[in-house]
Enzyme design. Structure first.
Site, PDB file in Angstrom:
ATOM      1  N   TYR A 161       0.866  -1.182   0.000  1.00 36.49           N
ATOM      2  CA  TYR A 161       0.000   0.000   0.000  1.00 36.49           C
ATOM      3  C   TYR A 161       0.904   1.234   0.000  1.00 36.49           C
ATOM      4  CZ  TYR A 161      -2.955  -3.666   2.036  1.00 36.49           C
ATOM      5  OH  TYR A 161      -3.605  -4.848   2.276  1.00 36.49           O
TER       6      TYR A 161
ATOM      7  N   ARG B 275       3.483 -16.583   6.946  1.00 34.24           N
ATOM      8  CA  ARG B 275       4.845 -16.383   6.457  1.00 34.24           C
ATOM      9  C   ARG B 275       5.708 -17.617   6.727  1.00 34.24           C
ATOM     10  NH1 ARG B 275       4.988 -10.980   8.485  1.00 34.24           N
ATOM     11  NH2 ARG B 275       3.495 -10.326   6.899  1.00 34.24           N
TER      12      ARG B 275
ATOM     13  N   ASP C 106      -5.569 -17.122   5.552  1.00 33.80           N
ATOM     14  CA  ASP C 106      -5.105 -16.949   4.165  1.00 33.80           C
ATOM     15  C   ASP C 106      -4.879 -18.295   3.472  1.00 33.80           C
ATOM     16  OD1 ASP C 106      -4.983 -14.115   4.326  1.00 33.80           O
ATOM     17  OD2 ASP C 106      -3.212 -14.343   5.600  1.00 33.80           O
TER      18      ASP C 106
END
Ligand code: SF4
Length: 376
Positions: A118, A139, A298
């Site tokens: 972003y 991660r 996710d």
């Protein structure tokens, strides 16, 4: 409180890390062979599981602190602590999720260790260590792997990059767990960041308050106080994780001017239940922590067994409205694959627009009645 937890509080955080549980034989020593044998986790003792465990270790390691494991109940087949930390065969044979980096962090990394997705913020990967390796970690492709720890090699490049990008308003220190670094390293990073005039906010993402609250020391809080204001975003997923020592450590942080927020992940069989989340979010505010985000898990390779259907997630969010005060309801966030970024998802209360009368028609929070609002 369990006396062994009080005992473990006496140890300092480095000692706790040194004596954390890192393999099956440590687990057997911790719980006792017979206790495991007579529990729903008997599979831990089989050769098949040991083989899978060893394979998983070659990618994303296993580690858990004694403090965190003391919160577990070996007789509960859905123990929320054990389900978060025990490697699962799906991690190497996931039938649904194949991508190790579905959020495309590596593509959005202009220089090593920095994610700039972003315009207004960057995420700085400053450690590959954590006190506990959570099996749902987004991660896991890097965390626990020493080869991913190149942070010290390009600190000045990262600082220069941030200095040269005036649109960056916030730096998120992440990893791994940034609080696995020594106090002087944390102080040095904060010092360098505080000298960048266009930064409004420094956020530290850590799970230490959950898995090793002993890490929140007076000295660390003194550093946070010196570099006021600091935001700490922690990661509680279940009310069992909120213990007396956590309460004391949150007080210490808040007395040092730290804003403490929490992000949870919605996890199948762990917290995908409105009563559990109601209690979690209420206890968080009671402890002085604002529930900030609830994340949809996710699509990371090896984590599909944690995934909750979106429909169920939205039903839970809908039910929380009216059950908990607004301050105890986080935003529900979905991180879009292919690097699309985060979007908030809420039940849709707007039913329709009546063009003739120029009125919006809304459901109420229980989706029972309709209400009209004039569009002037
Ligand atoms: S503490 Fe955070 S970074 Fe570390 S393994 Fe857990 S989720 Fe991943």
């Amino acid at each position: 409180m369990n006396p062994s937890i009080i005992e473990s509080e006496k140890q300092d955080w480095k000692n706790q890390l040194k004596h954390s549980i890192k393999n099956i034989s440590d687990l057997i020593d911790f719980f006792g062979y017979d206790n495991i044998k007579n529990s729903p986790y008997e599979f831990i003792l089989t050769k098949e599981y040991l083989d899978v465990f060893e394979k998983i270790q070659q990618g994303f390691r296993f580690k858990v602190t004694r403090y965190y494991l003391q919160l577990a109940n070996i007789n509960d087949p859905f123990c929320p602590i054990l389900l978060q930390v025990l490697p699962h065969p799906n991690e190497i044979a996931d039938p649904y999720f194949k991508d190790k980096d579905p959020l495309k962090e590596e593509i959005h990394s202009p220089i090593s260790n920095l994610v700039h997705r972003y315009p207004d913020r960057v995420l700085w990967y400053i450690s590959h260590h954590c006190a506990v390796y959570c099996r749902f970690c987004l991660r896991k492709r890097k965390v626990s792997n020493p080869a991913s720890n190149t942070f010290r090699k390009n600190i000045s490049d990262v600082i220069d990059y941030i200095k040269n990008q005036p649109t960056i308003k916030e730096v998120i220190l992440s990893g791994g767990d940034p609080l696995s670094l020594e106090d002087d390293s944390i102080e040095s990073i904060l010092h360098q960041l505080k000298n960048i005039p266009h930064l409004y906010s420094i956020r530290i993402h850590t799970r230490m308050l959950v898995t090793l609250p002993h890490r929140i020391t007076k000295n660390l809080c003194k550093i946070f106080d010196e570099y006021y204001p600091i935001t700490v975003v922690t990661h509680f997923n279940h009310p069992k994780e909120l213990t007396e020592i956590v309460y004391e450590k949150v007080r210490l942080l808040r007395k040092s001017g730290v804003l403490v927020l929490n992000q949870s992940v919605l996890l199948k069989n762990i917290n995908d239940d409105v009563k559990i989340l109601e209690e979690l979010f209420l206890k968080l505010i009671q402890f002085g922590i604002k529930p900030y985000y609830l994340h949809h898990c996710d699509e990371v390779q090896g984590t599909s067994h944690f995934r909750v259907k979106l429909e169920k997630a939205l039903d839970i969010i809908k039910e929380l409205q009216g059950r908990n005060p607004g301050i105890a309801i986080p935003k529900f966030m979905v991180d879009l694959p292919e690097g699309g970024g985060k979007v908030p998802l809420t039940p849709v209360y707007l039913k329709e627009f009546d063009r003739e009368k120029k009125e919006y028609i809304f459901y109420n929070y229980e989706f029972k009645n309709l209400y009209r609002i004039k569009d002037l």
